[in-house]
Design a protein around this motif. Sequence first.
Motif, short mmCIF file in Angstrom:
data_model
loop_
_atom_site.label_atom_id
_atom_site.label_comp_id
_atom_site.label_asym_id
_atom_site.label_seq_id
_atom_site.Cartn_x
_atom_site.Cartn_y
_atom_site.Cartn_z
N PRO A 47 24.64 12.15 -31.12
CA PRO A 47 23.90 11.48 -30.04
C PRO A 47 24.85 10.87 -29.02
O PRO A 47 25.99 10.50 -29.33
CB PRO A 47 23.11 10.38 -30.77
CG PRO A 47 23.08 10.81 -32.20
CD PRO A 47 24.36 11.56 -32.44
N VAL A 48 24.37 10.75 -27.78
CA VAL A 48 25.17 10.07 -26.76
C VAL A 48 25.24 8.58 -27.11
O VAL A 48 24.45 8.07 -27.90
CB VAL A 48 24.59 10.27 -25.36
CG1 VAL A 48 24.63 11.74 -24.97
CG2 VAL A 48 23.19 9.71 -25.24
N ALA A 53 17.42 4.83 -24.46
CA ALA A 53 17.33 5.03 -23.00
C ALA A 53 17.31 6.53 -22.70
O ALA A 53 17.72 7.35 -23.53
CB ALA A 53 18.52 4.39 -22.30
N ASP A 54 16.79 6.85 -21.54
CA ASP A 54 16.86 8.21 -21.05
C ASP A 54 18.28 8.42 -20.54
O ASP A 54 18.60 8.07 -19.40
CB ASP A 54 15.83 8.40 -19.93
CG ASP A 54 15.87 9.78 -19.31
OD1 ASP A 54 16.40 10.70 -19.97
OD2 ASP A 54 15.41 9.93 -18.17
N THR A 311 13.20 20.18 -29.63
CA THR A 311 13.44 19.46 -28.38
C THR A 311 12.12 19.13 -27.69
O THR A 311 11.11 19.80 -27.89
CB THR A 311 14.28 20.30 -27.40
OG1 THR A 311 13.61 21.54 -27.14
CG2 THR A 311 15.66 20.57 -27.98
N SER A 312 12.15 18.11 -26.88
CA SER A 312 11.02 17.77 -26.01
C SER A 312 11.56 17.10 -24.76
O SER A 312 12.67 16.57 -24.75
CB SER A 312 10.03 16.85 -26.74
OG SER A 312 10.66 15.65 -27.14
N ASN A 340 15.07 12.33 -29.39
CA ASN A 340 15.80 12.59 -30.64
C ASN A 340 15.66 11.41 -31.61
O ASN A 340 16.55 11.15 -32.41
CB ASN A 340 17.28 12.85 -30.32
CG ASN A 340 18.06 13.37 -31.50
OD1 ASN A 340 17.62 14.27 -32.20
ND2 ASN A 340 19.23 12.80 -31.72
N ALA A 341 14.53 10.71 -31.51
CA ALA A 341 14.32 9.51 -32.32
C ALA A 341 14.47 9.84 -33.82
O ALA A 341 14.12 10.93 -34.26
CB ALA A 341 12.92 8.96 -32.05
N PRO A 342 15.02 8.88 -34.58
CA PRO A 342 15.34 7.49 -34.20
C PRO A 342 16.71 7.32 -33.56
O PRO A 342 17.10 6.21 -33.23
CB PRO A 342 15.29 6.76 -35.54
CG PRO A 342 15.77 7.80 -36.52
CD PRO A 342 15.19 9.11 -36.03
N GLU A 343 17.45 8.41 -33.39
CA GLU A 343 18.76 8.31 -32.77
C GLU A 343 18.65 8.48 -31.26
O GLU A 343 17.60 8.83 -30.73
CB GLU A 343 19.70 9.36 -33.37
CG GLU A 343 19.95 9.18 -34.86
CD GLU A 343 20.86 10.26 -35.40
OE1 GLU A 343 21.94 9.91 -35.90
OE2 GLU A 343 20.49 11.44 -35.34
N ALA A 344 19.77 8.24 -30.58
CA ALA A 344 19.80 8.44 -29.13
C ALA A 344 19.69 9.92 -28.81
O ALA A 344 19.83 10.79 -29.66
CB ALA A 344 21.10 7.87 -28.57
#
Length: 362
Positions: A47-48, A53-54, A311-312, A340-344
Amino acid sequence: MRARTLNACFVLALSLGGCANALSSGGSGAVSLWPAVDIPAQVETAPVGTARADAADDPAIWRNAADPAASLILGTDKKAGLYVYGLDGQVRDFVAAGALNNVDLREIRRADGSTMVLVAASDRTDRANPRVAMFALDGARAKLTALGTQPFLPSGHAPAEAYGFCMGGPLGADELARAYVVLKDGEVAESRLIDRAGTIVAEYVRSMKLATQSEGCVVDDQARHLFVAEEDVGIWRFDLNEAQPQTQSFARVGEESSLVADVEGLAAARANGRTILVASSQGENAYVVFDAGSGARLGRFRIAGGSIDGTSDTDGIELALGDFGPQWPEGLFVAQDGNNAPEAQNFKLLSWQAIRTALELE
């Protein structure tokens, strides 16, 4: 990215074929949807760093010709900077470079005869004074070196926000490449990238204009065509051979294209004598594949199933064909995952062979 919620009738239509004309998008009328084939991701990136956040937005792919399995993925965190990932999805490098939105790369030859991998991105750090941030990628070390930022609009231009970004091959002598920055209001500014006394600078050439918010763009170098996604309207094509390219409608939302607004990321690659164009149909969490020359719709897929989540709300995508090692023998497709919940947020990697086979493409 603007999140959208699918209504119950549309969900039913996907599974049962009902309510076929129930969904309208961007005021363009009913959407004629081809069935979307589910294809699982094979790898996902870490994850970033910006959580809740977007943030993740756009990828680029560098193919290591000497060792294809050691190829690299670039990905923006539009709140923080630019990542380098290996094909295993693990972070190799990160540059804290501010609000970088869209990214692209080109292998170029400098004025002194040396070659380099130039990475460039639209820089939104100053929302009124857009710039292009540039980097050199050391593929062997998977490291980025910042080369500074460049303005790309002519003097006296009104305040504007950099949004989409892509590069194409040079169109004239003494050029390294052409750069296209899509401003948030739909203007597309084209610049020559030139080597001036050892510094890469952007020299403004001309602008093209779409009516409303636009972002995704990609260049078909073979035909010298620029494709730009106007989010609520569809995909437009510009002939870069023209002195002042005019807008040509390529695929409109809701008109037999299977595109559902927002139309976001665009990616293109040559395959079997034609250019394949892929678009993120964000409003329906799908990807539509076109023949870039004829405009023919070739298929439609989603990233779903398997051991990795799908993906969404996808923003940026990228496609590169060729050998990328045993896991990706024909090429690689990368898509941003907006949830990508629960991660960023992160990026998902798919084999082009899997996509081609599922869609029965030649």
